[in-house]
Design a protein around this motif. Structure first.
Motif, PDB file in Angstrom:
ATOM      1  N   ILE A 150      56.000  21.165  -6.388  1.00 53.16           N
ATOM      2  CA  ILE A 150      55.172  20.872  -6.953  1.00 53.16           C
ATOM      3  C   ILE A 150      54.981  19.302  -6.562  1.00 53.16           C
ATOM      4  CG2 ILE A 150      54.226  20.222  -9.072  1.00 53.16           C
ATOM      5  CD1 ILE A 150      55.883  22.522 -10.291  1.00 53.16           C
ATOM      6  N   SER A 151      55.779  18.559  -6.494  1.00 53.00           N
ATOM      7  CA  SER A 151      55.407  17.193  -6.084  1.00 53.00           C
ATOM      8  C   SER A 151      55.204  16.870  -4.894  1.00 53.00           C
ATOM      9  CB  SER A 151      56.862  16.407  -6.376  1.00 53.00           C
ATOM     10  OG  SER A 151      57.895  16.536  -5.261  1.00 53.00           O
ATOM     11  N   ASP A 152      55.638  17.828  -3.874  1.00 48.76           N
ATOM     12  CA  ASP A 152      55.217  18.033  -2.585  1.00 48.76           C
ATOM     13  C   ASP A 152      53.780  18.305  -2.371  1.00 48.76           C
ATOM     14  OD1 ASP A 152      57.358  17.233  -1.009  1.00 48.76           O
ATOM     15  OD2 ASP A 152      57.729  19.135  -0.483  1.00 48.76           O
ATOM     16  N   ARG A 153      53.383  19.248  -3.148  1.00 50.14           N
ATOM     17  CA  ARG A 153      52.073  19.675  -3.367  1.00 50.14           C
ATOM     18  C   ARG A 153      51.012  18.703  -3.810  1.00 50.14           C
ATOM     19  NH1 ARG A 153      51.585  25.167  -5.979  1.00 50.14           N
ATOM     20  NH2 ARG A 153      53.478  25.758  -4.946  1.00 50.14           N
ATOM     21  N   VAL A 154      51.307  18.003  -4.667  1.00 48.19           N
ATOM     22  CA  VAL A 154      50.819  16.695  -5.235  1.00 48.19           C
ATOM     23  C   VAL A 154      50.336  15.760  -4.104  1.00 48.19           C
ATOM     24  CG1 VAL A 154      50.592  14.752  -6.858  1.00 48.19           C
ATOM     25  CG2 VAL A 154      51.495  17.288  -7.690  1.00 48.19           C
ATOM     26  N   GLY A 155      51.842  15.516  -3.419  1.00 49.73           N
ATOM     27  CA  GLY A 155      51.706  14.412  -2.453  1.00 49.73           C
ATOM     28  C   GLY A 155      50.474  14.806  -1.207  1.00 49.73           C
ATOM     29  N   ASP A 156      50.674  16.239  -1.078  1.00 52.52           N
ATOM     30  CA  ASP A 156      49.581  16.911  -0.058  1.00 52.52           C
ATOM     31  C   ASP A 156      48.204  16.308  -0.321  1.00 52.52           C
ATOM     32  OD1 ASP A 156      51.534  17.426   1.945  1.00 52.52           O
ATOM     33  OD2 ASP A 156      51.206  19.706   1.998  1.00 52.52           O
ATOM     34  N   ARG A 157      48.032  17.095  -1.716  1.00 53.41           N
ATOM     35  CA  ARG A 157      46.740  16.781  -2.231  1.00 53.41           C
ATOM     36  C   ARG A 157      46.031  15.328  -2.469  1.00 53.41           C
ATOM     37  NH1 ARG A 157      46.458  20.942  -6.798  1.00 53.41           N
ATOM     38  NH2 ARG A 157      46.596  22.579  -5.332  1.00 53.41           N
ATOM     39  N   LEU A 158      47.073  14.595  -2.647  1.00 53.38           N
ATOM     40  CA  LEU A 158      46.803  13.141  -2.761  1.00 53.38           C
ATOM     41  C   LEU A 158      46.368  12.594  -1.390  1.00 53.38           C
ATOM     42  CD1 LEU A 158      47.195  11.793  -5.716  1.00 53.38           C
ATOM     43  CD2 LEU A 158      48.728  10.281  -4.534  1.00 53.38           C
ATOM     44  N   LEU A 159      47.292  13.073  -0.293  1.00 56.02           N
ATOM     45  CA  LEU A 159      46.779  12.599   0.933  1.00 56.02           C
ATOM     46  C   LEU A 159      45.561  13.088   1.418  1.00 56.02           C
ATOM     47  CD1 LEU A 159      48.246  11.215   3.381  1.00 56.02           C
ATOM     48  CD2 LEU A 159      48.823  13.485   4.297  1.00 56.02           C
ATOM     49  N   LEU A 160      45.169  14.479   1.213  1.00 58.03           N
ATOM     50  CA  LEU A 160      43.981  15.064   1.488  1.00 58.03           C
ATOM     51  C   LEU A 160      42.864  14.374   0.963  1.00 58.03           C
ATOM     52  CD1 LEU A 160      42.880  17.373   3.097  1.00 58.03           C
ATOM     53  CD2 LEU A 160      42.928  18.668   0.863  1.00 58.03           C
ATOM     54  N   SER A 161      42.987  14.106  -0.205  1.00 61.44           N
ATOM     55  CA  SER A 161      41.915  13.486  -1.068  1.00 61.44           C
ATOM     56  C   SER A 161      41.749  12.115  -0.472  1.00 61.44           C
ATOM     57  CB  SER A 161      42.100  13.382  -2.539  1.00 61.44           C
ATOM     58  OG  SER A 161      43.038  13.601  -2.708  1.00 61.44           O
ATOM     59  N   ALA A 162      42.584  11.104  -0.360  1.00 58.15           N
ATOM     60  CA  ALA A 162      42.534   9.933   0.345  1.00 58.15           C
ATOM     61  C   ALA A 162      42.087   9.728   1.468  1.00 58.15           C
ATOM     62  CB  ALA A 162      44.001   9.362   0.167  1.00 58.15           C
ATOM     63  N   THR A 163      42.466  10.810   2.350  1.00 59.24           N
ATOM     64  CA  THR A 163      41.774  10.742   3.987  1.00 59.24           C
ATOM     65  C   THR A 163      40.675  11.078   4.015  1.00 59.24           C
ATOM     66  OG1 THR A 163      42.977  12.644   4.250  1.00 59.24           O
ATOM     67  CG2 THR A 163      44.128  10.729   4.985  1.00 59.24           C
ATOM     68  N   GLY A 164      40.023  12.210   2.946  1.00 58.38           N
ATOM     69  CA  GLY A 164      38.822  12.904   2.983  1.00 58.38           C
ATOM     70  C   GLY A 164      37.845  11.781   2.420  1.00 58.38           C
ATOM     71  N   LEU A 165      38.371  11.152   1.496  1.00 56.36           N
ATOM     72  CA  LEU A 165      37.422  10.027   0.696  1.00 56.36           C
ATOM     73  C   LEU A 165      37.357   8.929   1.944  1.00 56.36           C
ATOM     74  CD1 LEU A 165      36.351   9.530  -2.032  1.00 56.36           C
ATOM     75  CD2 LEU A 165      38.038   7.667  -2.180  1.00 56.36           C
ATOM     76  N   ALA A 166      38.224   8.524   2.542  1.00 58.31           N
ATOM     77  CA  ALA A 166      37.808   7.534   3.419  1.00 58.31           C
ATOM     78  C   ALA A 166      36.821   7.889   4.697  1.00 58.31           C
ATOM     79  CB  ALA A 166      39.253   7.047   4.164  1.00 58.31           C
ATOM     80  N   SER A 167      37.155   9.109   5.266  1.00 50.91           N
ATOM     81  CA  SER A 167      36.123   9.696   6.043  1.00 50.91           C
ATOM     82  C   SER A 167      34.811   9.669   5.357  1.00 50.91           C
ATOM     83  CB  SER A 167      36.592  11.218   6.488  1.00 50.91           C
ATOM     84  OG  SER A 167      37.877  11.248   6.644  1.00 50.91           O
TER      85      SER A 167
END
Ligand SMILES: Nc1ncnc2c1ncn2[C@@H]1O[C@H](COP(=O)(O)OP(=O)(O)OP(=O)(O)O)[C@@H](O)[C@H]1O
Ligand SMILES: [Mg+2]
Lengths: 313, 306
Positions: free
Chosen positions: A8-25
């Motif tokens: 679960i924590s992995d998945r949260v990390g993944d989501r976080l990464l996805l949204s952070a990078t997505g937001l930057a783009s």
């Protein structure tokens, strides 16, 4: 029990990464759109008044409310192409030298130095241009060129103070070379060693290897790099302003003064007197934006088109 | 016995004479194709009448180091004309390093040092005034991993001849090279297609075609079939066997059966007691595989090597 929690924590990390990078783009895209919108909106008044005639009009007289970008488009084109034609071969040659021929120690010194050239603030290059380069050109290089190839209208009579499109083109060349050199070196480094050895095992000379293997396998990248460099040259304002002499006429001789879109924009925006002048400057900005994005898109298109061709060829 | 016109020193000649390139190429071809000695060295040797063979290479006390690390040392051997010489031995004993010294592929590698002598048709390969481009033109090399250029099949083969100025009859030359490499029938209808679209085995045969298109004197093959499946390997082996008639072949292989099947002579490389690669035994292939003189060779060829 521990494993699912970890997951679960992995998945949260993944989501976080996805949204952070997505937001930057998303912010990057938004910024581009916003800037473009502002620029086009700002140029509305001038566009309304001059229409597309602005592109060919060669008068720029704030006192008479007359504005046209013709001279500036010409100056931008001439200095940009000048820089491209000089900087691309020199930069590619430097890249070849660093990638293939330089002894490791020389490469370790020259490589970073060339990259540092790109890090010199343009205002300093421009400063050097007006203090050192331009006087040198007008005293030595220009008379020399005029007396040998003066039959070409480009090399007319040297003018008095050295501020010229010639000087601007050379300044831009200096600024573009490091870009082309360092990217082309990286491109040449990607050519597989096996291909180079395959060529030399066939008794190819170094030049045959470069011409037959290195350049064809990197051609699209080199072209794209050159257009990237062109984009840089077209957009450069400060250094050009310092050496181009803010000319107002279209001249065939490179030794005459001229002006570019970016340079005029940087020069006059602070002191714009009325709304029409500001809007005209925005109009210049819009043209610059279109040209810059265009050369960038062209660079990308070349890169992609040839990459595809290579895969299918 | 020398096959070369005493007046003409192929290696000492400048690689690009001022004369038109074609004449250089034609002279080059004559020098390598017309070989009066070829038939002389073709007879089957019998135990009672030893055949005097012509050496293409004479290697004397060769040692090669990468910086301070010596990869091979103490190699002394001759390589016979128009025969297949196999080089076998455990990994890391310097087979590739040795092979690459035979056409000066090491030139330009920083820190690399070659000591001792290699004579090619009597000329010191590393002597001053020797042009390495000319050396590689006469001594071709095919690598372990197929490395076709990202060009068409035709252009892969035609590239080196074009560089040499051999432009007339180029189509015939390409066809001949592709036939020589047993690839013609498979590619004759798609010569303009990219070489990268060929299978691994076809690519390797293309690399052989590319090498023989400039009619070298010697072909050096570094594990040419190690990346290929058994069928492609068989066709490469078959090809190498036919190439023997025209070229002197040196082949590095990890595959003992392959060496036994193909080679006339076999050199076994191993590590000496300083753990540096060296030539341990060199003899007729039969002898190496059935009755080796050195126990290390015996251990290796019978699979007892650890
Ligand atoms: N470029 C290099 N720099 C430094 N050392 C090297 C280099 N190439 C090879 N060596 C060393 O030289 C020795 C011989 O290597 P080489 O590749 O010639 O062996 P090989 O017999 O061909 O091995 P393999 O059967 O695995 O291909 C090895 O110890 C290797 O580590
Ligand atoms: Mg090897």
């Amino acid at each position: 029990m521990a494993r699912p929690r970890l997951r679960i924590s992995d998945r949260v990390g993944d989501r976080l990464l996805l949204s952070a990078t997505g937001l930057a783009s998303a912010i990057a895209v938004l910024l581009l759109v916003l800037i473009a919108w502002q620029v086009f909106k700002g140029s509305g008044t001038a566009f309304h008044k001059f229409g597309f005639g602005f592109l060919t009009g060669t008068t720029w007289k704030p006192n008479f409310n007359q504005y046209g970008a013709g001279t500036l488009l010409f100056g931008t084109f001439v200095t940009g192409v000048f820089a491209l034609f000089l900087a691309a071969p020199i930069g590619i040659a430097i890249g070849l030298y660093l990638s293939l021929m330089a002894p490791p120690r020389v490469r370790a010194i020259i490589g970073p130095v060339v990259e540092m050239l790109a890090a010199i603030p343009s205002v300093i290059i421009g400063f050097w241009g007006i203090l050192v380069l331009a006087p040198f050109l007008v005293k030595h290089a220009e008379p020399q060129l005029h007396s040998t190839v003066g039959f070409i209208p480009l090399f007319g009579l040297p003018q008095t103070n050295g501020a010229s499109m010639f000087a601007a083109g050379l300044i831009l060349t200096i600024m573009v070379i490091p870009i082309v050199a360092s990217i082309s070196r990286d491109l040449f480094d990607t050519v597989p060693r096996e291909l180079q050895e395959g060529a030399s095992a066939l008794g190819a000379t170094r030049w045959e290897m470069i011409r037959g293997v290195m350049l064809p396998t990197t051609a699209s990248g080199l072209a794209a790099t050159s257009f990237l460099g062109l984009g840089r040259a077209l957009g450069e304002a400060i250094a050009v302003t310092q050496v181009i002499g803010a000319g107002t006429k279209i001249n065939t001789s490179l030794y005459e003064t001229g002006d570019t879109l970016a340079s005029r924009l940087a020069n006059q925006f602070q002191n714009a007197t009325d709304q029409l002048q500001t809007s005209s400057l925005f109009y210049l900005g819009a043209l610059l934006l279109i040209i810059g994005l265009g050369s960038n898109l062209l660079a990308q298109w070349i890169g992609r088109r040839f990459a595809v061709q290579k895969a299918h060829a | 016995m020398t096959i070369l016109d005493p007046e003409f020193d192929p290696i000492m000649e400048p690689s690009r004479p001022a004369a038109p390139a074609r004449s250089a190429g034609e002279r080059y071809r004559i020098q390598t194709v017309d070989r009066p000695a070829r038939t002389a060295s073709h007879g089957q040797p019998t135990p009672t009448t030893p055949v005097v063979r012509e050496s293409v290479f004479k290697v004397e006390q060769l040692a090669i180091s990468y910086g301070s690390k010596t990869a091979v040392q103490g190699v002394t051997m001759g390589i016979d004309r128009n025969r297949i010489t196999a080089i076998i031995g455990p990994s890391g004993c310097g087979k590739t390093t040795f092979l690459r010294s035979l056409n000066r592929m090491h030139d330009g590698i920083p820190g690399l040092r070659v000591d001792g002598h290699i004579y090619y048709h009597g000329h010191d390969l590393y002597g001053s005034g020797v042009d390495r481009v000319e050396v590689r033109r006469r001594i071709g090399m095919v690598f372990q991993k197929p490395n076709p250029f990202p060009k068409s099949i035709y252009d892969n083969v035609a590239w080196a001849p074009r560089n040499l100025g051999l432009r007339s009859g180029l189509d015939d030359r390409v066809e001949k090279a592709l036939r020589g490499a047993a690839l013609w029938d498979e590619v004759k209808d798609r010569l303009k297609d990219s070489a990268l679209g060929l299978s691994g085995g076809q690519q390797q045969r293309l690399c052989i075609a590319r090498a023989i298109a400039i009619e070298p004197d010697v072909l050096l093959l570094d594990e040419p079939a190690s990346a290929l499946d058994p069928i492609a390997t068989a066709s490469i082996e078959e090809l190498v066997r036919t190439l023997k008639a025209k070229f002197t072949i040196v082949i590095v292989t990890h595959n003992m059966q392959q060496a036994a099947r193909l080679a006339d002579r076999t050199a076994f490389f191993g590590l000496d007691n300083e753990r540096i690669g060296t030539l341990i035994e060199y003899d007729e292939t039969d002898k190496i595989f059935t009755n080796p003189a050195d126990t290390r060779t015996e251990d290796y060829v019978t699979g007892r090597f650890v």
